[in-house]
Enzyme design. Structure first.
Site, mmCIF file in Angstrom:
data_model
loop_
_atom_site.group_PDB
_atom_site.id
_atom_site.type_symbol
_atom_site.label_atom_id
_atom_site.label_comp_id
_atom_site.label_asym_id
_atom_site.label_seq_id
_atom_site.Cartn_x
_atom_site.Cartn_y
_atom_site.Cartn_z
ATOM 1 C CB CYS B 167 26.463 39.753 39.553
ATOM 2 S SG CYS B 167 27.173 39.455 37.929
ATOM 3 C CG HIS B 300 21.098 37.108 41.213
ATOM 4 N ND1 HIS B 300 21.604 38.378 41.124
ATOM 5 C CD2 HIS B 300 21.899 36.336 40.416
ATOM 6 C CE1 HIS B 300 22.660 38.390 40.327
ATOM 7 N NE2 HIS B 300 22.856 37.161 39.882
ATOM 8 C CD GLU B 311 17.561 33.958 43.134
ATOM 9 O OE1 GLU B 311 17.727 34.099 41.911
ATOM 10 O OE2 GLU B 311 17.368 34.915 43.910
ATOM 11 C CE LYS B 329 20.064 40.648 38.275
ATOM 12 N NZ LYS B 329 19.609 40.442 39.678
ATOM 13 C CG HIS B 334 22.625 40.787 35.774
ATOM 14 N ND1 HIS B 334 22.846 41.606 36.862
ATOM 15 C CD2 HIS B 334 23.304 39.627 36.024
ATOM 16 C CE1 HIS B 334 23.636 40.983 37.719
ATOM 17 N NE2 HIS B 334 23.923 39.787 37.241
ATOM 18 C CG PHE B 393 31.158 35.694 36.995
ATOM 19 C CD1 PHE B 393 29.980 35.002 36.799
ATOM 20 C CD2 PHE B 393 31.837 36.146 35.874
ATOM 21 C CE1 PHE B 393 29.474 34.771 35.529
ATOM 22 C CE2 PHE B 393 31.350 35.926 34.592
ATOM 23 C CZ PHE B 393 30.167 35.241 34.422
#
Lengths: 361, 405
Positions: B167, B300, B311, B329, B334, B393
């Site tokens: 991502c 994010h 985060e 998002k 996403h 990931f």
């Protein structure tokens, strides 16, 4: 050269690999010299019953790689990558203390990635239903899973990149690594190419008329394995990796390859060509280009013995070229001084790439 | 040897942006959608979702994408993956935005390439079919195909680098391209990312219970997970002096890039937030900026329990509650490998049009940290410096800093 950073070079300071002929640099070299070739394994497409073939890393070699707690749920692709990466760092004589790890980056080269878990996961979706698909499999399907495992082994908390493309991706990864080194933030980059095989991959490439059929001689013998090259400031071999070129039409492929060769070897003189001939349609194009530009130069094509390891294959070629320059011979050949080697490949999906290695002593 | 840069670094301009997302095809549709806090999430119909928890995603209007693509008939009818269509459309918009831009290199991020064509190939095996389209499936399954199609919009024979860092891929691509131009290694790089929805990835996130059957609510106390999205975005980066000399539009400047790797777990960030924090600290240091210089953070913000916890902690620790934060998002899901590129494009639009995109569906902010969230409606604001985050990931984290010129 087509881009500003193309002419930049780095030094090769470590090598490692895991191949269908073994995982030790000298052992595989000796076997190549004896004319050994990867033993094909026939597998069957369980859906259609069609027989397929590829060259596996032998179980004996896999066992010798040892177990690793971080990799307990991983697929073969990560085992091969970690083993090759660790071997290359050891070969470089580097101890990755936290300080050294902070100035080390990882760049991976992958084409198909974790196809075994990807196919298994999707098989569960199709045959058992989406609610039965195992969450254990999915994380290992991402392209950067092998890089993540190697970063954890090394304790690297900085740059880790995974590049994807066809069998030229190893050259892209080497050039990418050279770009990272040029920032001055790093002392070394561990570049790893890795690949595993599964029946769905073999079926796809056979259906695409790229891979050979069992018992056949036309087409590439798909293979699994990994190769790793440590790039840094010190080392006896200088490496120039070409950024590569797209090939939009097959009739343009000769010209793309010849342009790359000319960029890397402007004088037209090189002692060795380590080519990418693998039995596929690309061989004739590569042969024409090499015949025109380097008609007298010794050629060696390691894929004929080790198979076509897709994302790993360009780095396997580079390891072969590096060993040949150090040993002054191609596998099984007579010793003579060789100062430079051109490594070249026409990829199976519209890419051409190459690299030049030079001895510095 | 590679030359270590000793000359002053070059400044890096963004001269054009191309964007295709669930919020619209092109900048003209995207800006009003961002200002209005449009919800681009809709039911998934491309594959069976009766047995998944999550049933929605941020989907691109592909019919509109096809309509907008300016291709002669022969090329228009060629079988293409949706990712290719989105990339070509984004490339077309960059060409129109800055016709003089000729890329030397393409640096593109993705996570899954043409996965849905791989799925079609597998299903054909199970169903013992050999349709004619399988050759196109195979050629378009590989991740470089959409990049080649985008290159075709320039008839460009420039090389490409395709980054698959989960991502974070899109932000890694923009960040790496920025470093190349700043260091003088390249003069003009086209960078960005793409990803198209596929069943395998959709079910993958569902199996991990990372996706939600409810609305996506980043930074909400009652957040329950992400919804996936899709799209493509491209940014034209050029050395600022070169761009000014040829009279190119200067939309923004990229000034910093930070990357970190968190080795805690393949899919879960370290609870301390060390990975995101290192990426942001490194990006700010790279930009010679302090947290006090930043006006807006495009987070994010996936709305998973783990991501937002780490985060949020990292942002609160580093910036306090002064800096405006939103996760776009919340409006479009996403988009994985495209997310960082799309959010970089959104950040450019925030700088250019002087507004803060909202974090919609927020009901009650998580009280674990005090953040200045742009809740539910956009804000007009003086925006001079933006931080954009992407984490993925494999523990890969990336942050870029963008500024108004």
């Amino acid at each position: 050269m087509p881009s500003n950073s193309t002419g930049q070079t780095s030094r090769i300071c470590g090598l490692g690999w895991v191949t269908p002929l073994g995982a030790d640099l000298d052992e595989v070299w000796a076997r190549l010299g004896r004319g050994d070739v990867a033993e094909p394994r026939v597998i069957t497409n369980p859906e259609t019953g069609r027989d397929l073939v590829y060259a596996p890393v032998p179980p004996k070699t896999v066992e010798a790689l040892g177990r690793n707690p971080r990799l307990r749920r991983s697929s073969a692709i990560s085992y091969f990558a970690v083993a090759a990466g660790l071997a290359a760092v050891q070969n470089a004589g580097v101890c990755l203390t936290p300080e050294a790890a902070a100035r080390t980056a990882i760049v991976f080269a992958i084409s198909s990635g974790g196809v075994i878990y990807t196919r298994k996961f999707y098989e569960q979706i199709v045959k058992q239903g989406a609610n039965c698909a195992s969450p254990m499999l999915f994380p290992e399907t991402v392209y950067n899973a092998p890089a993540s495992h190697l970063a954890a082994q090394f304790g690297i908390d900085g740059a880790s990149y995974t590049l994807v493309s066809d069998c030229t991706v190893g050259f892209s990864a080497l050039q990418f690594a050279t770009q990272l080194l040029a920032t001055g933030d790093l002392d070394r980059v561990v570049v790893v190419g890795t690949e595993e095989c599964d029946w769905i991959l073999c079926e796809a490439y056979r259906d695409w008329r790229f891979a050979r059929r069992p018992g056949g001689s036309r087409g590439a013998l798909l293979a699994e394995g990994a190769a790793a090259v440590v790039l840094g400031r010190d080392g006896d071999l200088e490496l120039t990796a070409h950024p590569g070129a797209p090939v939009f039409r097959q009739k343009d492929a000769d010209a793309a390859l010849q342009r790359i060769h000319a960029d890397l070897v402007p004088g037209g003189t090189v002692n060795l060509v380590v080519g990418g001939a693998n039995g596929s349609f690309a061989d004739a194009i590569e042969r024409r280009a090499l015949l025109e530009q380097f008609p007298q130069t010794t050629q060696y094509h390691p894929k004929q013995a080790l198979g076509e390891a897709l994302g790993a294959s360009a780095l396997i070629q580079v390891v072969v070229a590096a060993l040949a320059l150090r040993k002054g011979a191609i596998p099984g050949g007579n010793e003579r001084r060789m100062d430079s080697a051109l490594v070249t490949t026409l990829g199976y999906n519209q890419q051409a790439g190459g690299a030049l290695l030079r001895r510095l002593d | 040897m590679y030359s270590l840069s000793t000359s002053p670094p070059h400044r890096v301009a963004v001269t054009a942006v191309g964007i295709v997302s669930p919020l619209g095809v092109g900048i003209e549709e995207t800006v009003p959608a961002l200002r209005a806090g449009h919800d681009g999430v809709s039911p998934v119909t491309a594959f069976d979702v009766t047995r998944t928890r999550c049933k929605t995603a941020g989907l691109v209007d592909l019919a509109k994408v096809r309509d907008r693509l300016d291709l002669e008939r022969a090329r228009r009818n060629r079988p293409r993956h949706p990712a290719s269509l989105m990339m070509m459309t984004a490339a077309q918009e960059v060409r129109r935005g800055d016709p003089g831009f000729e890329p030397e290199l393409f640096v593109i991020g993705t996570t899954s390439g043409g996965m849905s064509f791989g799925e079609a190939f597998y299903r054909a095996q199970v169903e013992k079919r050999r349709p004619h389209t399988r050759a196109a499936w195979l050629a378009n399954y590989l991740p470089q195909k959409p990049v080649l199609e985008a290159q075709g919009m320039w008839s460009s024979a420039a090389p490409s680098q395709i980054i698959a860092n989960a991502c974070a891929s899109g932000t890694n691509a923009v960040g790496h391209a920025f470093r190349l131009v700043r260091g003088g290694q390249q003069r003009r790089v086209l960078c960005g990312g793409y990803d198209a929805i596929s069943e395998m990835v959709f079910v993958g996130f569902d199996s991990l219970q990372a996706s939600t059957p409810e609305m996506i609510r980043p930074f909400d106390k009652a957040r329950t997970g992400l919804v996936l999205g899709e799209g493509a975005a491209l940014l034209a980066l050029e050395e600022l002096g070169d761009a000014q000399k040829r009279g190119a539009p200067i939309l923004a400047e990229i000034t910093g890039y930070g990357i970190s790797t968190d080795n805690h777990h393949l899919t879960q960030p370290h609870p301390s937030g060390i990975g995101p924090r290192q990426a942001m600290e490194r990006a700010l240091a790279d930009a010679l900026r302090t947290p006090g210089d930043v006006d807006y953070i495009n987070a994010h913000g996936t709305a998973t329990v783990f991501n937002d916890a780490t985060e949020g902690t990292a942002i609160a620790d580093l910036f306090g509650d002064r800096v405006a934060v939103s996760s776009t998002k919340s409006m479009m899901g996403h988009a994985l490998g495209a997310a960082g590129a799309i959010e970089a494009a959104f950040s450019v639009l925030a700088l250019e049009h002087q507004f803060l995109p909202p974090n919609i569906h927020l009901r009650e902010p998580d009280p674990t940290w005090r953040l200045n969230i742009v809740a539910n409606t956009s804000r007009e604001a003086s925006v001079r410096c933006v931080v954009s985050n992407s984490f993925g990931f494999g523990g890969t984290n990336a942050t870029i800093v963008l500024e108004k010129v």
